[in-house]
Design a protein around this motif. Structure first.
Motif, PDB file in Angstrom:
ATOM      1  N   GLU A  18      40.320  36.296  40.514  1.00 36.01           N
ATOM      2  CA  GLU A  18      40.824  35.731  38.773  1.00 36.01           C
ATOM      3  C   GLU A  18      42.204  35.273  38.979  1.00 36.01           C
ATOM      4  O   GLU A  18      42.247  34.262  37.992  1.00 36.01           O
ATOM      5  N   LEU A  21      40.986  31.413  39.605  1.00 39.00           N
ATOM      6  CA  LEU A  21      40.306  31.105  38.217  1.00 39.00           C
ATOM      7  C   LEU A  21      41.540  30.542  37.215  1.00 39.00           C
ATOM      8  O   LEU A  21      41.353  29.609  36.749  1.00 39.00           O
ATOM      9  N   ASP A  22      42.601  31.513  37.126  1.00 32.33           N
ATOM     10  CA  ASP A  22      43.478  31.152  36.130  1.00 32.33           C
ATOM     11  C   ASP A  22      44.367  29.947  36.577  1.00 32.33           C
ATOM     12  O   ASP A  22      44.486  29.019  35.733  1.00 32.33           O
ATOM     13  N   GLU A  26      44.496  26.575  34.455  1.00 29.03           N
ATOM     14  CA  GLU A  26      45.741  25.955  34.067  1.00 29.03           C
ATOM     15  C   GLU A  26      45.672  24.426  34.416  1.00 29.03           C
ATOM     16  O   GLU A  26      46.343  23.585  33.649  1.00 29.03           O
ATOM     17  N   MET A  48      34.672  37.011  34.041  1.00 22.70           N
ATOM     18  CA  MET A  48      35.844  36.617  34.694  1.00 22.70           C
ATOM     19  C   MET A  48      36.273  35.213  33.996  1.00 22.70           C
ATOM     20  O   MET A  48      37.379  35.145  33.492  1.00 22.70           O
ATOM     21  N   ALA A  52      39.359  34.650  31.533  1.00 21.58           N
ATOM     22  CA  ALA A  52      40.596  33.637  31.973  1.00 21.58           C
ATOM     23  C   ALA A  52      40.626  32.669  30.670  1.00 21.58           C
ATOM     24  O   ALA A  52      41.804  32.261  30.397  1.00 21.58           O
ATOM     25  N   ALA A  55      42.589  34.199  27.662  1.00 24.35           N
ATOM     26  CA  ALA A  55      43.924  34.155  28.163  1.00 24.35           C
ATOM     27  C   ALA A  55      44.698  32.876  28.026  1.00 24.35           C
ATOM     28  O   ALA A  55      45.938  32.911  27.527  1.00 24.35           O
ATOM     29  N   ALA A  56      43.923  31.897  28.268  1.00 21.09           N
ATOM     30  CA  ALA A  56      44.419  30.466  28.389  1.00 21.09           C
ATOM     31  C   ALA A  56      44.834  30.110  26.918  1.00 21.09           C
ATOM     32  O   ALA A  56      45.804  29.429  26.483  1.00 21.09           O
TER      33      ALA A  56
END
Length: 154
Positions: A18, A21-22, A26, A48, A52, A55-56
């Motif tokens: 994770e 991935l984040d 980014e 996942m 992500a 969240a982005a």
């Protein structure tokens, strides 16, 4: 607009995926202002990836980020879980090109459909077999950028 696809095994056995991935999302978000993330919604890695991206979107309200679920065929789960799909995805796409595809082959054709539209593939491939590997091989053959965040086996 930059289009990104997720391709990975149904199960994720490694830790730290994770965070990787984040970090890759980014980096990708620094390259453009408008993004389309295509997700097959078929397993743990796809889940996942979707998380992500959501969240982005919260971290970067200044960017135009769209998360699309791409299904290989119509499914009753869309009707059964309408609220889930409205909450978690911006779009649901069922490619017309797959209408007459045999349902067992439709997933592979859907994966190729997504890759054909992508600039980048973020992958989790650590085995030398399976649909995720086939999708990554196809992406490389098509000249797509592939970022594999899986740890290599020793």
């Amino acid at each position: 607009m930059t289009t990104c696809v997720f391709s990975g095994h149904r199960e994720v056995y490694q830790s730290g995926i994770e965070a990787r991935l984040d970090a890759e999302i980014e980096k990708l978000l620094q390259t453009d202002k408008e993004f389309l993330f295509l997700n097959g919604g078929m397993g743990q890695f796809d889940s996942m990836g979707a998380g992500a991206v959501r969240a982005a979107k919260r971290r970067h309200p200044e960017k135009c980020i769209t998360l699309a679920l791409v299904l290989p065929y119509m499914s009753n789960r869309l009707n059964m879980d309408k609220e889930y799909y409205r909450l978690y995805y911006d779009q649901i796409i069922i490619p017309e090109e797959l209408d007459n595809t045999y349902h067992k082959a439709a997933i592979q054709f859907r994966n190729r459909w997504m890759v054909d539209r992508a600039d980048t593939v973020i992958a989790y491939v650590c085995r030398d077999f399976g649909g995720a590997l086939a999708t990554v091989r196809y992406a490389r053959k098509q000249g797509k950028s592939v970022i594999n965040i899986a740890e290599k086996k020793a």
